[in-house]
Design a protein around this motif. Structure first.
Motif, PDB file in Angstrom:
ATOM      1  N   LYS A  30     -12.217   3.712  -5.337  1.00  0.00           N
ATOM      2  CA  LYS A  30     -11.161   3.046  -4.575  1.00  0.00           C
ATOM      3  C   LYS A  30     -10.649   1.822  -5.332  1.00  0.00           C
TER       4      LYS A  30
ATOM      5  N   ASN B  59       0.842  -1.196   0.000  1.00  0.00           N
ATOM      6  CA  ASN B  59       0.000   0.000   0.000  1.00  0.00           C
ATOM      7  C   ASN B  59       0.875   1.244   0.000  1.00  0.00           C
TER       8      ASN B  59
ATOM      9  N   LYS C 128      -3.807   9.443  -8.676  1.00  0.00           N
ATOM     10  CA  LYS C 128      -4.769   9.150  -9.735  1.00  0.00           C
ATOM     11  C   LYS C 128      -4.173   9.358 -11.123  1.00  0.00           C
TER      12      LYS C 128
ATOM     13  N   TYR D 142      -3.134   0.096 -10.971  1.00  0.00           N
ATOM     14  CA  TYR D 142      -1.667   0.026 -11.052  1.00  0.00           C
ATOM     15  C   TYR D 142      -1.192  -1.270 -11.711  1.00  0.00           C
TER      16      TYR D 142
ATOM     17  N   GLU E 135     -16.948  -2.447  -2.538  1.00  0.00           N
ATOM     18  CA  GLU E 135     -16.170  -1.246  -2.237  1.00  0.00           C
ATOM     19  C   GLU E 135     -16.541  -0.152  -3.234  1.00  0.00           C
TER      20      GLU E 135
ATOM     21  N   ARG F  89      -2.787  -6.872  -5.472  1.00  0.00           N
ATOM     22  CA  ARG F  89      -3.527  -5.678  -5.085  1.00  0.00           C
ATOM     23  C   ARG F  89      -5.000  -5.985  -4.770  1.00  0.00           C
TER      24      ARG F  89
ATOM     25  N   GLN G 262       0.629   5.831  -1.096  1.00  0.00           N
ATOM     26  CA  GLN G 262      -0.270   6.929  -1.443  1.00  0.00           C
ATOM     27  C   GLN G 262      -0.540   6.922  -2.946  1.00  0.00           C
ATOM     28  N   ILE G 263      -1.772   6.641  -3.296  1.00  0.00           N
ATOM     29  CA  ILE G 263      -2.146   6.507  -4.699  1.00  0.00           C
ATOM     30  C   ILE G 263      -2.205   7.869  -5.375  1.00  0.00           C
TER      31      ILE G 263
ATOM     32  N   PHE H 186      -5.620  -6.510  -1.141  1.00  0.00           N
ATOM     33  CA  PHE H 186      -5.696  -5.372  -0.229  1.00  0.00           C
ATOM     34  C   PHE H 186      -7.119  -5.181   0.305  1.00  0.00           C
TER      35      PHE H 186
ATOM     36  N   TYR I  23      -8.625   2.927  -8.687  1.00  0.00           N
ATOM     37  CA  TYR I  23      -7.260   3.446  -8.533  1.00  0.00           C
ATOM     38  C   TYR I  23      -6.337   2.496  -7.787  1.00  0.00           C
ATOM     39  N   THR I  24      -6.893   1.599  -6.986  1.00  0.00           N
ATOM     40  CA  THR I  24      -6.049   0.603  -6.309  1.00  0.00           C
ATOM     41  C   THR I  24      -5.594  -0.469  -7.284  1.00  0.00           C
TER      42      THR I  24
END
Length: 473
Positions: free
Chosen positions: A339, A248, A253, A346, A335, A419, A250-251, A422, A342-343
């Protein structure tokens, strides 16, 4: 300040040759000055010798050596080392010291600006009018304009804000560098009693290298290595490829959108227009028919109607797959869509930066090597015979680079699986979320399989290699 540091075995600074290449201040400065000199010389050469018939040096330097060869190869391995020797960043450090040093307003401190400039200012223009950047004069003018913009921003704003937000490839480099197998940080034991923070003071980007390890990312670090010259506690370590993407952090965008847009604009569009465009049945594809229709309706000579059609369809397909896949994944994971988007987004990073190595290596042997060699001979007035390409598309061994596409696919699947974990959900929900969120990766897999099948089944157009090579000149 730490004057001596016992280094771990995986610290590049402790490896004799690599340590010299990446840490020696005199060598790095010499390299930065050399790249800047080449940059300026190529621009001047392009103005003095504006036509392709008398100058291949300018275009070879920018479009064969710098991009895609050096940037793509180093970005996927050592990270943003090109940013560390970039002429704009190098001169920017000196300009900003004497500039107005204002804080960039929020309206401009937006990395989406740089991504938009890259997509619209380069790729859209490239696909509409392929000749736009292919002449030495056009290339020189393009980089003169970019340089003037960079100088203005460096002069007005502090903390190298141009590199962080406005530079067309800044956010792209930052995002894709997460695929690399290096990480800059510090030795925490040496830093715990530090009160002078030389590493931070040496950073023109106003970053704090001693926080990188705790944050799990290097933020806007360009690997200029100024911090390592200021304090021995700075490390540059070999780590597992994509290590940061398994954790994890800091994402950003803009980084996820960079992966999606670059995949659509380069990977998918070029597969449609260039790779499948070499097939004997190329005229039967929908983007080819759409291009013919647009040409009949618009009729402006010189535009690449098939190219812009391929780009439009690539963007449409890519966005549709990503949005639909992430929407379904968010439902299974229960969710918020944003979220999940963008999670998990990647995981798309390897598609271009690793898959792109297939194209990069292949074109080095069949095209870029001879262009670079002949270009430098011409640019520096070195006499000698013309250098021939190292290979042709007919050579069977050249197909080995196609394996990079499948490495990218496996890599993307692994990152997606990591990911997805998570999120807190049942195994079944995670499996379904993984499947739908991977829609773009699955499409990329199908695209590569189909290309192989189509060439075996239908064969290539006659003289298609010459046509493809011509599009890159």
């Amino acid at each position: 300040m730490v004057h001596y540091q016992k280094r771990d075995n995986n610290d590049i600074y402790g490896i004799p040759l690599l340590g010299f290449l990446f840490k020696d201040k005199m060598f790095i400065r010499a390299l930065q000055f050399s790249v800047l000199a080449l940059f300026v010389y190529a621009i001047v050469f392009g103005i003095i010798y504006p036509s392709k018939e008398e100058n291949i040096f300018t275009t070879a330097l920018f479009w064969s050596l710098f991009w895609p060869l050096f940037i793509v190869v180093t970005l996927s391995t050592f990270g943003r080392v090109f940013c560390g020797i970039c002429p704009h960043g190098f001169i920017g450090k000196y300009i900003t010291k004497f500039g107005l040093k204002k804080k960039m307003p929020k309206a401009l401190a937006n990395p989406f600006i740089g991504i938009s400039l890259l997509l619209i200012g380069f790729w859209v223009v490239y696909y509409i009018y392929p000749a736009a950047y292919k002449t030495p004069l056009a290339t020189a003018i393009f980089f003169i304009v970019l340089t003037l913009i960079a100088v203005i921003f460096f002069d007005i704003y502090s903390d190298m804000s141009y590199c962080k937000s406005i530079c067309p490839i800044g956010t792209v480099m930052r995002g894709f560098s997460k695929i690399s197998f290096t990480k800059l940080g510090t030795y925490s034991e040496s830093c715990k009693d530090c009160t002078t923070f030389e590493c931070a003071d040496a950073c023109s980007y106003n970053l704090k290298p001693f926080t990188f390890d705790k944050r799990g990312e290097m933020t806007d670090c360009t690997l200029c290595m100024d911090c390592s010259s200021a304090c021995e506690a700075v490390s540059f370590k070999l780590v597992k490829p994509s290590e940061s993407l398994f954790k994890n952090f800091q994402i950003k965008k803009a980084e996820v959108w960079a992966f999606i847009l670059i995949t659509a604009a380069i990977t998918v569009t070029m597969s449609f227009h260039h790779a499948l465009g070499r097939l004997a049945i190329a005229d039967e594809f929908i983007w080819s028919k759409m291009g013919v229709f647009l040409e009949e309706k618009i009729g402006i000579i010189g535009l690449d109607y098939i190219g812009i059609s391929a780009l439009f369809l690539a963007l449409l397909i890519t966005f549709s797959l990503v949005y639909l896949g992430m929407f379904m994944a968010s439902k299974f994971l229960k969710e918020e869509f944003s979220k999940v988007f963008y999670t998990l987004g990647y995981a798309f990073a390897p598609i271009f930066i690793i898959g792109g190595l297939s194209h990069t290596y292949e074109f080095f042997f069949v095209h870029h090597y001879s262009d670079i060699a002949n270009g430098f001979m011409q640019g520096f007035f070195i006499s000698g015979g013309e250098i021939e390409p190292l290979a042709t598309r007919k050579d069977p061994w050249i197909k080995i680079f196609g394996v990079m596409n499948y490495i990218a696919i496996v890599w993307a699947f692994i990152i997606m699986a990591k990911r997805v974990n998570f999120f807190t959900a049942s195994k079944t929900a995670k499996a379904l979320a993984f499947l739908f969120a991977s829609s773009l990766i699955i499409f990329y897999l199908w695209l590569n399989v189909y290309k192989g099948y189509a060439f075996k089944t239908y064969g290539a157009k006659k003289h298609s290699h010459a046509q493809v090579v011509q599009t890159h000149k």
